[in-house]
Design a protein around this motif. Structure first.
Motif, PDB file in Angstrom:
ATOM      1  N   SER A 171       0.936  -1.122  -0.001  1.00 56.23           N
ATOM      2  CA  SER A 171      -0.021  -0.250  -0.258  1.00 56.23           C
ATOM      3  C   SER A 171       0.949   1.128   0.055  1.00 56.23           C
ATOM      4  O   SER A 171       2.300   1.171   0.048  1.00 56.23           O
ATOM      5  N   MET A 172       0.094   2.508  -0.134  1.00 52.88           N
ATOM      6  CA  MET A 172       1.172   3.735   0.003  1.00 52.88           C
ATOM      7  C   MET A 172       0.308   5.005   0.283  1.00 52.88           C
ATOM      8  O   MET A 172      -1.193   4.608   0.259  1.00 52.88           O
ATOM      9  N   MET A 173       0.769   5.885   0.446  1.00 54.28           N
ATOM     10  CA  MET A 173       0.055   7.400   0.641  1.00 54.28           C
ATOM     11  C   MET A 173       0.915   8.168  -0.177  1.00 54.28           C
ATOM     12  O   MET A 173       2.247   7.982  -0.391  1.00 54.28           O
ATOM     13  N   ILE A 174       0.234   9.023  -0.912  1.00 54.46           N
ATOM     14  CA  ILE A 174       0.798  10.325  -1.883  1.00 54.46           C
ATOM     15  C   ILE A 174       0.240  11.534  -1.062  1.00 54.46           C
ATOM     16  O   ILE A 174      -0.654  11.522  -0.546  1.00 54.46           O
ATOM     17  N   ALA A 175       0.764  12.647  -1.387  1.00 51.06           N
ATOM     18  CA  ALA A 175       0.286  13.958  -1.167  1.00 51.06           C
ATOM     19  C   ALA A 175       0.842  14.933  -1.967  1.00 51.06           C
ATOM     20  O   ALA A 175       1.935  14.849  -2.698  1.00 51.06           O
ATOM     21  N   LEU A 176      -0.188  15.615  -2.610  1.00 46.41           N
ATOM     22  CA  LEU A 176       0.173  16.683  -3.499  1.00 46.41           C
ATOM     23  C   LEU A 176      -0.265  18.045  -3.112  1.00 46.41           C
ATOM     24  O   LEU A 176      -1.102  18.281  -2.113  1.00 46.41           O
ATOM     25  N   PRO A 177       0.718  19.232  -3.485  1.00 45.25           N
ATOM     26  CA  PRO A 177       0.440  20.526  -2.777  1.00 45.25           C
ATOM     27  C   PRO A 177      -0.772  21.277  -3.238  1.00 45.25           C
ATOM     28  O   PRO A 177      -1.104  21.030  -4.478  1.00 45.25           O
ATOM     29  N   ASN A 178      -1.369  22.059  -2.571  1.00 47.25           N
ATOM     30  CA  ASN A 178      -2.674  22.968  -3.011  1.00 47.25           C
ATOM     31  C   ASN A 178      -2.126  24.382  -2.861  1.00 47.25           C
ATOM     32  O   ASN A 178      -1.241  24.696  -2.228  1.00 47.25           O
ATOM     33  N   LEU A 179      -2.663  25.312  -3.610  1.00 45.39           N
ATOM     34  CA  LEU A 179      -2.418  26.740  -3.597  1.00 45.39           C
ATOM     35  C   LEU A 179      -2.432  27.447  -2.064  1.00 45.39           C
ATOM     36  O   LEU A 179      -1.666  28.423  -1.931  1.00 45.39           O
ATOM     37  N   ASP A 180      -3.541  26.949  -1.536  1.00 41.07           N
ATOM     38  CA  ASP A 180      -3.491  27.393  -0.046  1.00 41.07           C
ATOM     39  C   ASP A 180      -2.480  26.853   0.896  1.00 41.07           C
ATOM     40  O   ASP A 180      -2.607  27.272   2.197  1.00 41.07           O
ATOM     41  N   ARG A 181      -1.473  26.293   0.232  1.00 42.09           N
ATOM     42  CA  ARG A 181      -0.227  25.655   1.066  1.00 42.09           C
ATOM     43  C   ARG A 181      -0.570  24.470   1.910  1.00 42.09           C
ATOM     44  O   ARG A 181       0.033  24.214   2.878  1.00 42.09           O
TER      45      ARG A 181
END
Length: 453
Positions: A221-231
Motif C-alpha cells: 500500500s502507499m500514501m501520496i500527497a500533492l500540494p495546493n495553492l492554499d499551502r
C-alpha cells in the motif's frame, strides 16, 4: 441518421466535467450548437463533496489541450509544479527523485474543481453552448434519440442526433448499449481503495516540500500527497479494504500512522476525523469496444472515462480524456464535419493509446508503492537519467515520453524496448556509443513515423 425536425438538438453532451466542457467549447467554435447535461447542480453554488478532490497532475498532453481554448497559461498560474518524487521511508527519512534527467521538467498539481470551473466558464461564454445542471440521465433511447432526465422538477426529455457520453467511469449513457450485440466491456477493480486526508499549512507555510509529489511506499500500500495553492497538501491513502477496516478507533488510527507514517502523522491535526468520515473511493480500469454506436434515432460516442477509465497512478486520466476531445475536433476538421467518418476515425486512433496508458498506469502503481525503495530500481533509474544526459534527444525515459511529450501512448512501449535493445548491444560491445546513438535515433524515427491504429 435521423432527419432533423423542430425541437431536435443536433448534439448533446452528457457530463459537464473536464472533457464535457472542453468538447462543448471545441464543437461550438465549429458553429455546432451543443447542449450539455450535468447530473450535479451548478458547482459554483454548491459545496464540494467531502473527500473527493484528488488533485490532478496536469502535464504536456493536458496543457496542449487546454491551450486550444486559451486556458494553458491560466491553468499553470493556478498550479504548483512538482519536479520529482519525495520518497518517505518508514524511519522518516526523505529522498528526492527528479522526474527528468536534467531536473527541469515538472508535472503540475492543480485542483480538479478549479480547473473544471475554468473550463465550464469558457464553455458557457462560447456562443452555441447551453449547460443544464441538475439533469440526471435515466435513459437514452437509441431508436428515437430521446434522452430522459430526472430533475428537481420531475422528468424531462430531449432529443439529439449525436450524443457524446462524457459522464465518467460509471456512465449512464453507456448503459444504453451495454447489452448490445458485439459490445465488449470489462470493469476490473483493484483490491485497493482510496481515502483522502489533509495536511494544513504550518505557521502559514507548506508543512512539506511543495516542489514534489510525496510518496510513502509501504509495499502492499502507499500514501501520496500533492500540494495546493492554499499551502495545504491533499494526502491520499491507497490501501486494501482489509487495511481500511482494521482501523476502527481513534487510538488505532493514531498508533498506525505513528508507526507507518511517522514524519507526517503529527502534521494532520484532523487525522481521526478525516479518516473516520471521509469516504473510501474505488479504483477501476474500464475497457470497452466499440466506443461509437449507431441507432435509428441517434449516434452515441463514448469519451474519456466513459470509454476508458484508468487508475490514477501515472496522473494521466484527465490528460488522456482531454486528448480525446482534441482528437474528435481534429477528426471533424479532417472530414468537413462528417460525424460518421469523424467518430470512426476517433475511436480507431484512440483505442490502442488508451489501452496502453491503462497498462502503464497499473504498472506504475507497483512502482510507486514498492519498487521505488529497491536499490536495483534506483540504480536503474540513475543509469537511465545518465543515458538521457549523454544521449540527449536519442534516449528518452518512459516517464518523460508519457508526461512530458505528446508521443502517442501506444508507441511508447515499443520505443522503450528498442532503446533498451540498442543499449544492451552497446553494453555488450556490439555497438559503440556513437553506434548506440544512431540505433536510438532510428528506433525513435520508426516509432514516431508509425501512425496510431
Amino acid at each position: 441518421m435521423p432527419e432533423w425536425g423542430a425541437g431536435t438538438e443536433r448534439v448533446a453532451i452528457v457530463g459537464a466535467g473536464l472533457a464535457g466542457c472542453l468538447l462543448a467549447t471545441l464543437l461550438a467554435r465549429r458553429g455546432i450548437d451543443v447542449t450539455v447535461y450535468e447530473r450535479r447542480e451548478d458547482p459554483r453554488v454548491t459545496a464540494p463533496e467531502r473527500g473527493r478532490s484528488i488533485n490532478l497532475a496536469i502535464s504536456a498532453r493536458g496543457l496542449e489541450a487546454l491551450a486550444q481554448v486559451g486556458l494553458r497559461e491560466l491553468s499553470l498560474s493556478r498550479a504548483l509544479p512538482m519536479h520529482g518524487r519525495m520518497v518517505h521511508s518508514r524511519d522518516g527519512q526523505q529522498s528526492f527523485r527528479p522526474y527528468s534527467a536534467d531536473g527541469t521538467q515538472a508535472i503540475n498539481s492543480i485542483s480538479r474543481a478549479e480547473l473544471n470551473l475554468a473550463l465550464l466558464e469558457v464553455a458557457e461564454r462560447t456562443r452555441g453552448v447551453c449547460v443544464r445542471f441538475g439533469h440526471r440521465l435515466s435513459e437514452l433511447d437509441m431508436a428515437t434519440g430521446e434522452l430522459s432526465f430526472e430533475t428537481a422538477g420531475g422528468q424531462r426529455a430531449a432529443r439529439a442526433g449525436i450524443v457524446l457520453a462524457a459522464d465518467g467511469a460509471y456512465s449512464a449513457a453507456r448503459r444504453s448499449v451495454t447489452f448490445r450485440q458485439g459490445f465488449t466491456f470489462s470493469q476490473d477493480y483493484l483490491q485497493h481503495g482510496y481515502k483522502e486526508l489533509t495536511v494544513p499549512p504550518r505557521d502559514g507555510e507548506f508543512a512539506l516540500d511543495p516542489d514534489a509529489l510525496h510518496i510513502w511506499p509501504r509495499g502492499s500500500s502507499m500514501m501520496i500527497a500533492l500540494p495546493n495553492l492554499d499551502r495545504s497538501f491533499t494526502c491520499t491513502l491507497f490501501w486494501t479494504g482489509a487495511e481500511f477496516a482494521a482501523l476502527r478507533s481513534p487510538g488505532q488510527i493514531r498508533d498506525h500512522f505513528r508507526r507507518h507514517y511517522p514524519d507526517v502523522a503529527a502534521l494532520i491535526p484532523d487525522l481521526v476525523d478525516d479518516y473516520l468520515h471521509n469516504p473510501i473511493g474505488s479504483l477501476a480500469t474500464i475497457r470497452c469496444w466499440p466506443w461509437v454506436h449507431h441507432g435509428a434515432g441517434c449516434t452515441l460516442a463514448l469519451v474519456g472515462d466513459a470509454a476508458h477509465a484508468i487508475v490514477p497512478f501515472y496522473g494521466q486520466g484527465a490528460n488522456c480524456a482531454l486528448e480525446d476531445c482534441i482528437e474528435i475536433d481534429r477528426c471533424l476538421g479532417e472530414t468537413d464535419g462528417d460525424w460518421t467518418t469523424a467518430l470512426t476515425r476517433y475511436q480507431q486512433r484512440r483505442k490502442a493509446n488508451c489501452d496502453a496508458i491503462a497498462d502503464m498506469a497499473l504498472d506504475n502503481f507497483i512502482e510507486m508503492r514498492d519498487r521505488v525503495n529497491s536499490r536495483a530500481f534506483q540504480a536503474k533509474t540513475a543509469a537511465r537519467h545518465a543515458l538521457e544526459r549523454r544521449l540527449a534527444g536519442h534516449y528518452v525515459s518512459q516517464y518523460e515520453l508519457v508526461s512530458f511529450s505528446t508521443v502517442p501512448y501506444a508507441q511508447i512501449p515499443d520505443r522503450i524496448r528498442r532503446q533498451d535493445r540498442a543499449m544492451a548491444l552497446a553494453a555488450a560491445g556490439a555497438l559503440g556509443l556513437g553506434g548506440a546513438a544512431v540505433a536510438l535515433a532510428a528506433a525513435a524515427s520508426r516509432v514516431t513515423r508509425r501512425k496510431s491504429p
